[in-house]
Design an enzyme around this catalytic site. Structure first.
Site, short mmCIF file in Angstrom:
data_model
loop_
_atom_site.label_atom_id
_atom_site.label_comp_id
_atom_site.label_asym_id
_atom_site.label_seq_id
_atom_site.Cartn_x
_atom_site.Cartn_y
_atom_site.Cartn_z
NE ARG A 21 -3.32 2.12 3.17
CZ ARG A 21 -2.86 3.06 3.98
NH1 ARG A 21 -1.60 3.01 4.41
NH2 ARG A 21 -3.62 4.07 4.34
CB VAL A 24 0.42 1.35 -4.45
CG1 VAL A 24 -0.63 1.96 -5.39
CG2 VAL A 24 0.78 -0.07 -4.89
N GLY A 104 16.34 -15.02 1.28
CA GLY A 104 16.43 -15.57 -0.08
C GLY A 104 15.97 -14.56 -1.10
CB ILE A 126 7.55 -14.40 10.66
CG1 ILE A 126 7.96 -15.81 10.23
CG2 ILE A 126 6.26 -13.95 10.02
CD1 ILE A 126 7.09 -16.90 10.84
CG ASP A 127 12.20 -16.81 9.54
OD1 ASP A 127 11.22 -17.26 10.15
OD2 ASP A 127 12.57 -17.23 8.42
CG MET A 169 7.48 -21.47 11.71
SD MET A 169 6.59 -20.67 10.36
CE MET A 169 5.88 -22.11 9.55
CE LYS A 213 9.12 -21.69 37.30
NZ LYS A 213 9.07 -20.74 36.22
#
Ligand code: ADP
Ligand code: F6P
Length: 323
Positions: A21, A24, A104, A126-127, A169, A213
């Site tokens: 967005r 553009v 990449g 996200i990494d 991940m 715990k």
């Protein structure tokens, strides 16, 4: 009229839409005709270009994923694929390309830049493993999504006195695991950067129970020397001795699908707009990221083939606070 194109590539990340967005709308404001490329480098090779105006990118900022689509494209790693992409761009008279993506994808940006195309990369994965940015688009939201799940897992783990191995991940990088671990108050964090043997991890889990715990939440990075499955197999094989009541939860792609939070919307908006401003000022060949709060361009050659280092002092903090 000057022309530029924008694509998203690699793993989708919440905030990519906000970046599109911004490209553009800033592009149009600076007098560019803007094209979106569908399906990342696959679409670049196939010439899947669509003209985009301000109204085409309305109502997308709040949505995860990418309106343009994205791919992992093996063909683009070859000279043949890259040359075909350049041919397609030339046929549309487009000399500038914004690539929104991770490691990449920015290797791809560098390859095109070396062949003379004006390319600006926008750090998005996200990494959060890219050199050249303190934060990448999508990481903050992915962490928030994971935290919601881990908070819930702790409820059931605590009720039954269980160990949970929660795999998150991050590819080869332990950033997500570390932040999710600290922010969820996990008992143990396992990362690729600080390799640990299953027996050491078992001792840490036992120590948590010895401290009183009622659960042991163990956040395991997918890229760790032993991922959750490997650890579970080891603990199962030694169940008689270790005695863990254990469950595994692999959060997987759920982490990528959240609606972007304010941090990712802001980051994406700033980087997307800055990409156009770079072109407008006659600059390219850089990855745009955020360093010390400022939008910063790092030459693509300095970004590729390098991995952002994890601040391992965070793991010491996590260990201290897990007491
Ligand atoms: P990410 O950008 O999220 O790290 P990938 O590693 O899958 O995701 O890369 C996305 C795409 O970038 C690949 O599918 C490929 O088309 C392109 N790419 C990856 N590595 C290279 C490379 N060394 N040279 C050219 N293109 C590459
Ligand atoms: O790079 C983003 C990422 O989500 C990694 O954390 C993960 O290893 C990978 O993509 C998963 O890729 P795919 O969606 O192709 O399974």
């Amino acid at each position: 009229m000057k022309r530029l194109a924008v694509l998203t590539s690699g793993g989708d990340a919440p905030g990519m839409n906000a970046a599109i967005r911004a490209v553009v709308r800033m592009g149009v404001a600076r007098g560019f005709k803007v094209f979106g490329v569908r399906r990342g480098y696959t679409g670049l090779i196939a010439g899947e270009f669509v003209p985009l105006g301000p109204r085409d990118v309305g109502g997308i900022m709040e949505r995860g994923g990418t309106m343009l689509g994205t791919t992992r494209c093996a063909e683009f790693k070859s000279e043949v694929g890259q040359n075909e992409a350049l041919r397609q761009l030339r046929s549309y008279d487009i000399a500038r390309l914004v690539v929104i993506g991770g490691n990449g994808s920015q290797a791809g940006s560098h390859a095109l830049s070396c062949k003379g195309l004006g390319v600006v990369g926008v750090a998005s994965t996200i990494d959060n493993d890219l050199v050249g940015s303190d934060a990448t688009i999508g990481a903050a939201t992915a962490i928030d999504v994971a935290l919601e799940s881990v908070d819930r897992l702790r409820v059931t783990a605590s009720s039954l006195g269980r160990v949970f191995l929660v795999e998150v991940m991050g590819r080869e990088c332990g950033y997500l695991a570390t932040l999710i671990g600290i922010a969820s108050g996990a008992e143990v964090i396992v990362t690729p950067e600080v390799p640990a043997e299953p027996e050491e991890i078992a001792m840490d889990i036992h120590a948590a129970y010895e401290r009183g715990k009622s659960h042991a939440i163990t956040i395991v990075a997918e890229g760790a020397k032993y991922n959750a499955e490997a650890l579970a197999q080891y603990f199962q094989a030694h169940q008689a001795r270790l005695g863990f009541d254990l469950r595994v939860c692999r959060l997987g792609h759920v982490q990528r699908g959240g609606a972007p939070g304010v941090a990712d919307r802001m980051l994406a908006t700033r980087l997307g707009a800055a990409a156009v401003e770079h072109f407008d000022a006659g600059h390219d060949g850089v990855l745009l990221g955020i360093i010390d709060g400022k939008v910063t361009g790092t030459p693509l050659a300095e970004v590729i083939h390098r991995k952002r280092l994890l601040d391992t002092s965070l793991l010491e903090l996590a260990r201290a606070l897990a007491q």
